[in-house]
Design a protein around this motif. Structure first.
Motif, PDB file in Angstrom:
ATOM      1  N   ASP A   1       0.835  -1.391  -0.133  1.00 35.23           N
ATOM      2  CA  ASP A   1       0.004  -0.132   0.098  1.00 35.23           C
ATOM      3  C   ASP A   1       0.820   1.348  -0.146  1.00 35.23           C
ATOM      4  O   ASP A   1       0.722   2.101  -0.731  1.00 35.23           O
ATOM      5  N   LYS A   2       1.969   1.256   0.681  1.00 29.08           N
ATOM      6  CA  LYS A   2       2.904   2.420   0.788  1.00 29.08           C
ATOM      7  C   LYS A   2       3.565   2.692  -0.384  1.00 29.08           C
ATOM      8  O   LYS A   2       3.714   3.712  -1.056  1.00 29.08           O
ATOM      9  N   ALA A   3       4.112   1.512  -0.904  1.00 24.91           N
ATOM     10  CA  ALA A   3       4.871   1.245  -2.148  1.00 24.91           C
ATOM     11  C   ALA A   3       4.155   1.835  -3.426  1.00 24.91           C
ATOM     12  O   ALA A   3       4.736   2.655  -4.224  1.00 24.91           O
ATOM     13  N   ILE A   4       2.892   1.772  -3.596  1.00 27.57           N
ATOM     14  CA  ILE A   4       2.044   2.049  -4.554  1.00 27.57           C
ATOM     15  C   ILE A   4       1.720   3.660  -4.670  1.00 27.57           C
ATOM     16  O   ILE A   4       1.442   4.133  -5.736  1.00 27.57           O
ATOM     17  N   GLU A   5       2.072   4.037  -3.596  1.00 30.43           N
ATOM     18  CA  GLU A   5       1.849   5.523  -3.387  1.00 30.43           C
ATOM     19  C   GLU A   5       2.837   6.356  -3.503  1.00 30.43           C
ATOM     20  O   GLU A   5       2.813   7.821  -3.138  1.00 30.43           O
ATOM     21  N   GLU A   6       4.027   5.832  -3.492  1.00 34.13           N
ATOM     22  CA  GLU A   6       5.241   6.582  -3.356  1.00 34.13           C
ATOM     23  C   GLU A   6       5.595   7.189  -4.884  1.00 34.13           C
ATOM     24  O   GLU A   6       5.122   6.936  -5.951  1.00 34.13           O
ATOM     25  N   GLY A   7       6.410   8.303  -4.729  1.00 30.61           N
ATOM     26  CA  GLY A   7       6.916   8.945  -6.095  1.00 30.61           C
ATOM     27  C   GLY A   7       6.021   9.590  -6.852  1.00 30.61           C
ATOM     28  O   GLY A   7       4.827   9.989  -6.572  1.00 30.61           O
ATOM     29  N   ARG A   8       6.058   9.772  -8.169  1.00 29.47           N
ATOM     30  CA  ARG A   8       5.102  10.233  -8.939  1.00 29.47           C
ATOM     31  C   ARG A   8       4.061   9.542  -9.369  1.00 29.47           C
ATOM     32  O   ARG A   8       3.094  10.091 -10.337  1.00 29.47           O
ATOM     33  N   TRP A   9       4.024   8.492  -9.201  1.00 33.78           N
ATOM     34  CA  TRP A   9       2.768   7.663  -9.794  1.00 33.78           C
ATOM     35  C   TRP A   9       1.548   8.058  -9.586  1.00 33.78           C
ATOM     36  O   TRP A   9       0.849   7.975 -10.514  1.00 33.78           O
ATOM     37  N   PRO A  10       1.500   7.987  -8.194  1.00 39.80           N
ATOM     38  CA  PRO A  10      -0.215   8.612  -8.092  1.00 39.80           C
ATOM     39  C   PRO A  10      -0.539   9.813  -8.651  1.00 39.80           C
ATOM     40  O   PRO A  10      -1.870  10.022  -9.157  1.00 39.80           O
ATOM     41  N   SER A  11       0.422  10.929  -8.745  1.00 36.13           N
ATOM     42  CA  SER A  11      -0.201  12.165  -9.423  1.00 36.13           C
ATOM     43  C   SER A  11       0.227  12.381 -11.098  1.00 36.13           C
ATOM     44  O   SER A  11      -0.491  13.119 -11.695  1.00 36.13           O
ATOM     45  N   GLN A  12       1.387  11.892 -11.475  1.00 37.86           N
ATOM     46  CA  GLN A  12       1.817  12.132 -12.830  1.00 37.86           C
ATOM     47  C   GLN A  12       1.474  11.330 -13.864  1.00 37.86           C
ATOM     48  O   GLN A  12       1.811  11.184 -14.957  1.00 37.86           O
ATOM     49  N   VAL A  13       1.184   9.821 -13.307  1.00 41.89           N
ATOM     50  CA  VAL A  13       0.880   8.680 -14.134  1.00 41.89           C
ATOM     51  C   VAL A  13      -0.493   8.039 -14.037  1.00 41.89           C
ATOM     52  O   VAL A  13      -1.102   7.888 -15.014  1.00 41.89           O
ATOM     53  N   ARG A  14      -0.897   7.709 -12.686  1.00 42.03           N
ATOM     54  CA  ARG A  14      -2.333   6.971 -12.725  1.00 42.03           C
ATOM     55  C   ARG A  14      -3.361   7.844 -13.188  1.00 42.03           C
ATOM     56  O   ARG A  14      -4.014   7.136 -13.884  1.00 42.03           O
ATOM     57  N   PRO A  15      -3.371   9.083 -12.985  1.00 43.09           N
ATOM     58  CA  PRO A  15      -4.458   9.733 -13.841  1.00 43.09           C
ATOM     59  C   PRO A  15      -4.678   9.719 -15.453  1.00 43.09           C
ATOM     60  O   PRO A  15      -5.737   9.730 -15.719  1.00 43.09           O
ATOM     61  N   PHE A  16      -3.650   9.254 -15.961  1.00 37.55           N
ATOM     62  CA  PHE A  16      -3.594   9.155 -17.252  1.00 37.55           C
ATOM     63  C   PHE A  16      -3.617   7.735 -17.935  1.00 37.55           C
ATOM     64  O   PHE A  16      -3.034   7.559 -19.155  1.00 37.55           O
ATOM     65  N   THR A  17      -3.838   6.729 -17.038  1.00 29.86           N
ATOM     66  CA  THR A  17      -3.890   5.433 -17.385  1.00 29.86           C
ATOM     67  C   THR A  17      -5.299   4.816 -17.644  1.00 29.86           C
ATOM     68  O   THR A  17      -6.291   5.739 -17.094  1.00 29.86           O
ATOM     69  N   LYS A  18      -5.645   4.212 -18.367  1.00 24.45           N
ATOM     70  CA  LYS A  18      -6.946   3.778 -18.616  1.00 24.45           C
ATOM     71  C   LYS A  18      -7.142   2.213 -19.105  1.00 24.45           C
ATOM     72  O   LYS A  18      -5.950   1.761 -19.432  1.00 24.45           O
ATOM     73  N   ASN A  19      -8.172   1.574 -19.235  1.00 21.89           N
ATOM     74  CA  ASN A  19      -8.233   0.301 -19.574  1.00 21.89           C
ATOM     75  C   ASN A  19      -7.397  -0.558 -18.846  1.00 21.89           C
ATOM     76  O   ASN A  19      -6.797  -1.670 -19.395  1.00 21.89           O
ATOM     77  N   ARG A  20      -7.495  -0.792 -17.575  1.00 24.34           N
ATOM     78  CA  ARG A  20      -6.589  -1.341 -16.567  1.00 24.34           C
ATOM     79  C   ARG A  20      -7.120  -2.530 -16.452  1.00 24.34           C
ATOM     80  O   ARG A  20      -8.324  -2.652 -16.530  1.00 24.34           O
ATOM     81  N   ARG A  21      -6.345  -3.653 -16.240  1.00 29.64           N
ATOM     82  CA  ARG A  21      -6.734  -4.987 -15.862  1.00 29.64           C
ATOM     83  C   ARG A  21      -5.873  -5.677 -14.958  1.00 29.64           C
ATOM     84  O   ARG A  21      -4.632  -5.222 -15.399  1.00 29.64           O
ATOM     85  N   HIS A  22      -6.453  -6.303 -13.875  1.00 30.53           N
ATOM     86  CA  HIS A  22      -5.514  -7.110 -13.075  1.00 30.53           C
ATOM     87  C   HIS A  22      -5.964  -8.417 -12.929  1.00 30.53           C
ATOM     88  O   HIS A  22      -7.211  -8.635 -12.835  1.00 30.53           O
TER      89      HIS A  22
END
Length: 117
Positions: free
Chosen positions: A89-110
């Motif tokens: 949980d901590k690692a996925i929220e570190e760095g620029r991922w939450p603000s500069q990448v995640r908002p611009f992703t789409k069609n996500r599948r896990h």
């Protein structure tokens, strides 16, 4: 050969073309290193979709799946609980991922896969 990872989590997504450079930079230089430090993560490998042409029943075919995401990361895990741990949980929220990448992703599948023994 002994395998440490009993599980695979496959995360796939698309990213807006104008954000692709920062997506790849952050994924490689921040996201993967941060998640690699999480206990129970054995390895992470990134992929980009290519064209699949193969022979099936003596016939050459190009396989196209509509809306299949372009980017995929395969996370080798010791257990599925890794994905709900405080360290993950901590690692996925570190760095620029939450603000500069995640908002611009789409069609996500896990998808979570377990090795058949």
């Amino acid at each position: 050969m002994a395998r440490k990872a009993k599980y695979l989590m496959i995360g796939s997504m698309d990213v807006d073309p104008e954000h692709e450079a920062v997506f790849n930079e952050v994924y490689d230089k921040e996201h993967v290193p941060n998640l690699s430090k999480v206990p129970g993560v054995v390895g992470i490998t990134r992929y980009q979709r290519g064209t699949l042409t193969m022979n099936i029943g003596g016939e050459r075919k190009t396989i196209e799946i509509p809306n299949e995401p372009v980017f995929t990361a395969i996370y080798e895990l010791e257990s599925p609980e890794v994905l709900t741990s405080p360290a993950w949980d901590k690692a996925i929220e570190e760095g620029r991922w939450p603000s500069q990448v995640r908002p611009f992703t789409k069609n996500r599948r896990h998808v979570l896969l377990k090795i058949m023994e």
